[in-house]
Design a protein around this motif. Sequence first.
Motif, PDB file in Angstrom:
ATOM      1  N   THR A 224       0.824  -1.213   0.000  1.00 55.11           N
ATOM      2  CA  THR A 224       0.000   0.000   0.000  1.00 55.11           C
ATOM      3  C   THR A 224       0.855   1.257   0.000  1.00 55.11           C
ATOM      4  O   THR A 224       1.910   1.316   0.631  1.00 55.11           O
ATOM      5  CB  THR A 224      -0.943   0.018   1.218  1.00 55.11           C
ATOM      6  OG1 THR A 224      -0.168  -0.110   2.411  1.00 55.11           O
ATOM      7  CG2 THR A 224      -1.927  -1.135   1.134  1.00 55.11           C
ATOM      8  N   SER A 225       0.356   2.279  -0.702  1.00 54.18           N
ATOM      9  CA  SER A 225       1.185   3.463  -0.965  1.00 54.18           C
ATOM     10  C   SER A 225       0.766   4.716  -0.225  1.00 54.18           C
ATOM     11  O   SER A 225       1.513   5.701  -0.206  1.00 54.18           O
ATOM     12  CB  SER A 225       1.152   3.765  -2.470  1.00 54.18           C
ATOM     13  OG  SER A 225      -0.166   4.056  -2.907  1.00 54.18           O
ATOM     14  N   HIS A 226      -0.428   4.734   0.413  1.00 56.47           N
ATOM     15  CA  HIS A 226      -0.946   6.006   0.921  1.00 56.47           C
ATOM     16  C   HIS A 226      -0.061   6.613   2.013  1.00 56.47           C
ATOM     17  O   HIS A 226       0.219   7.811   2.000  1.00 56.47           O
ATOM     18  CB  HIS A 226      -2.386   5.862   1.414  1.00 56.47           C
ATOM     19  CG  HIS A 226      -2.590   4.804   2.439  1.00 56.47           C
ATOM     20  ND1 HIS A 226      -2.743   3.473   2.128  1.00 56.47           N
ATOM     21  CD2 HIS A 226      -2.698   4.869   3.796  1.00 56.47           C
ATOM     22  CE1 HIS A 226      -2.922   2.772   3.227  1.00 56.47           C
ATOM     23  NE2 HIS A 226      -2.902   3.597   4.261  1.00 56.47           N
ATOM     24  N   ASN A 227       0.405   5.793   2.938  1.00 49.98           N
ATOM     25  CA  ASN A 227       1.268   6.332   3.994  1.00 49.98           C
ATOM     26  C   ASN A 227       2.621   6.776   3.433  1.00 49.98           C
ATOM     27  O   ASN A 227       3.170   7.790   3.865  1.00 49.98           O
ATOM     28  CB  ASN A 227       1.487   5.270   5.081  1.00 49.98           C
ATOM     29  CG  ASN A 227       0.263   5.047   5.932  1.00 49.98           C
ATOM     30  OD1 ASN A 227      -0.325   5.974   6.459  1.00 49.98           O
ATOM     31  ND2 ASN A 227      -0.143   3.786   6.062  1.00 49.98           N
TER      32      ASN A 227
ATOM     33  N   TYR B   9       3.372   7.856   0.317  1.00 47.01           N
ATOM     34  CA  TYR B   9       3.205   9.123  -0.383  1.00 47.01           C
ATOM     35  C   TYR B   9       3.132  10.282   0.603  1.00 47.01           C
ATOM     36  O   TYR B   9       3.784  11.323   0.435  1.00 47.01           O
ATOM     37  CB  TYR B   9       1.907   9.099  -1.202  1.00 47.01           C
ATOM     38  CG  TYR B   9       2.047   8.720  -2.650  1.00 47.01           C
ATOM     39  CD1 TYR B   9       2.859   9.456  -3.512  1.00 47.01           C
ATOM     40  CD2 TYR B   9       1.330   7.647  -3.170  1.00 47.01           C
ATOM     41  CE1 TYR B   9       2.962   9.113  -4.847  1.00 47.01           C
ATOM     42  CE2 TYR B   9       1.427   7.297  -4.510  1.00 47.01           C
ATOM     43  CZ  TYR B   9       2.251   8.038  -5.344  1.00 47.01           C
ATOM     44  OH  TYR B   9       2.351   7.704  -6.663  1.00 47.01           O
ATOM     45  N   ASP B  10       2.326  10.115   1.622  1.00 44.35           N
ATOM     46  CA  ASP B  10       2.087  11.203   2.574  1.00 44.35           C
ATOM     47  C   ASP B  10       3.365  11.591   3.313  1.00 44.35           C
ATOM     48  O   ASP B  10       3.679  12.774   3.450  1.00 44.35           O
ATOM     49  CB  ASP B  10       1.003  10.794   3.564  1.00 44.35           C
ATOM     50  CG  ASP B  10       0.577  11.933   4.463  1.00 44.35           C
ATOM     51  OD1 ASP B  10      -0.018  12.898   3.952  1.00 44.35           O
ATOM     52  OD2 ASP B  10       0.851  11.866   5.678  1.00 44.35           O
TER      53      ASP B  10
ATOM     54  N   ARG C  26     -11.174   3.348   2.536  1.00 45.89           N
ATOM     55  CA  ARG C  26     -10.705   4.676   2.135  1.00 45.89           C
ATOM     56  C   ARG C  26     -10.624   5.611   3.336  1.00 45.89           C
ATOM     57  O   ARG C  26      -9.637   6.327   3.505  1.00 45.89           O
ATOM     58  CB  ARG C  26     -11.643   5.261   1.073  1.00 45.89           C
ATOM     59  CG  ARG C  26     -11.305   6.704   0.694  1.00 45.89           C
ATOM     60  CD  ARG C  26     -12.261   7.235  -0.353  1.00 45.89           C
ATOM     61  NE  ARG C  26     -13.658   7.086   0.018  1.00 45.89           N
ATOM     62  CZ  ARG C  26     -14.283   7.880   0.873  1.00 45.89           C
ATOM     63  NH1 ARG C  26     -13.630   8.867   1.483  1.00 45.89           N
ATOM     64  NH2 ARG C  26     -15.574   7.693   1.141  1.00 45.89           N
TER      65      ARG C  26
ATOM     66  N   ALA D 120      -7.705   4.655   5.496  1.00 40.20           N
ATOM     67  CA  ALA D 120      -6.417   5.080   4.943  1.00 40.20           C
ATOM     68  C   ALA D 120      -6.152   6.553   5.234  1.00 40.20           C
ATOM     69  O   ALA D 120      -5.023   6.951   5.562  1.00 40.20           O
ATOM     70  CB  ALA D 120      -6.380   4.818   3.438  1.00 40.20           C
ATOM     71  N   ASP D 121      -7.184   7.379   5.117  1.00 37.26           N
ATOM     72  CA  ASP D 121      -7.026   8.816   5.413  1.00 37.26           C
ATOM     73  C   ASP D 121      -6.645   9.027   6.876  1.00 37.26           C
ATOM     74  O   ASP D 121      -5.782   9.867   7.192  1.00 37.26           O
ATOM     75  CB  ASP D 121      -8.318   9.569   5.094  1.00 37.26           C
ATOM     76  CG  ASP D 121      -8.557   9.708   3.597  1.00 37.26           C
ATOM     77  OD1 ASP D 121      -7.590   9.549   2.831  1.00 37.26           O
ATOM     78  OD2 ASP D 121      -9.710   9.975   3.212  1.00 37.26           O
TER      79      ASP D 121
ATOM     80  N   LYS E  86      -2.947   8.055   7.568  1.00 38.96           N
ATOM     81  CA  LYS E  86      -1.963   9.050   7.138  1.00 38.96           C
ATOM     82  C   LYS E  86      -1.765  10.126   8.206  1.00 38.96           C
ATOM     83  O   LYS E  86      -0.629  10.490   8.539  1.00 38.96           O
ATOM     84  CB  LYS E  86      -2.393   9.681   5.813  1.00 38.96           C
ATOM     85  CG  LYS E  86      -2.296   8.749   4.624  1.00 38.96           C
ATOM     86  CD  LYS E  86      -2.557   9.464   3.309  1.00 38.96           C
ATOM     87  CE  LYS E  86      -3.971   9.929   3.168  1.00 38.96           C
ATOM     88  NZ  LYS E  86      -4.235  10.539   1.836  1.00 38.96           N
TER      89      LYS E  86
END
Length: 289
Positions: A98-101, A103-104, A252, A255-256, A259
């Motif tokens: 997973t990429s969300h963390n 990227y942030d 979703r 994930a927010d 972050k």
Amino acid sequence: MKSQVVSFLIKCPDQKGLVAKITSFFYDKGFNILSSQQYVNSIENKYFMRIRLNADGTNISKEALEKSFLELAAPLHIDWSVNYGDKKQNVAIMVSHTSHNLYDLLERSKEGRLDCNVKMIISNHDKLRYIAEMFNIPFYYLPVTKETKLEQEAQVKDLLDSNAIDLVIMARYMQILSADFINHYPEKIINIHHSFLPAFQGANPYRKAYERGVKLIGATAHYATVDLDEGPIIEQDVKPVTHESTPTTLKRIGADIEKLVLARAVKNHLNHQIIVSGNRAIVFPEAGE
């Protein structure tokens, strides 16, 4: 002393006269106190302090300051650390799919909202290499199996130690670290996960949460310890959801929240705001920095 702002983290048995003795010490050495935050755990009779000092105009060296403070600390049984704010900490980020963390964290670091040097990204999959290339961060693909776990961890440790890494961030690195690895970096590994634990363990936790009809979802950031997902909690947050939420929307929203929670935990660590006491983390808020 070249550094203008110095901060001390202090913990010790609670006792009379602590504030007077500590603040008088710094006054006598020529420091100006910028902020002094305190917490007393009356149940355990423990005292905690974060004190920030302006060192501008002082002539004392770091070595002399630490030696002198040790003379004060020893009879009071003070456990302490000092940060001079004169160097950025080196950070390694470990990821899987997973990429969300990731990227942030990279965006915040690039914009200066996290005061650190991201020295590398380590992954057991090659899927997120393109993100490392976008931010010009070295990427190390180190696949791991049950049979190669110890060998792979040895490679990771070599990378971390040779690059003088100060903090390891598990940004959804979906591998269980060995006790030997974790003990090699005490209070230097931060992990993030959904806040359902110990419920809904394993794969598809948001599907399981949907099936259970949960009304709150959130995330937890903590220091990694040998007790899986039970280390000192640094940050947590939650958000209410309803029966209309689907597994996709739950994921979703989760994930927010992840972050924000992970970024706050990392920032607290980098800013020298955390004192670990047993399995609890005392997190002092920012004080005008």
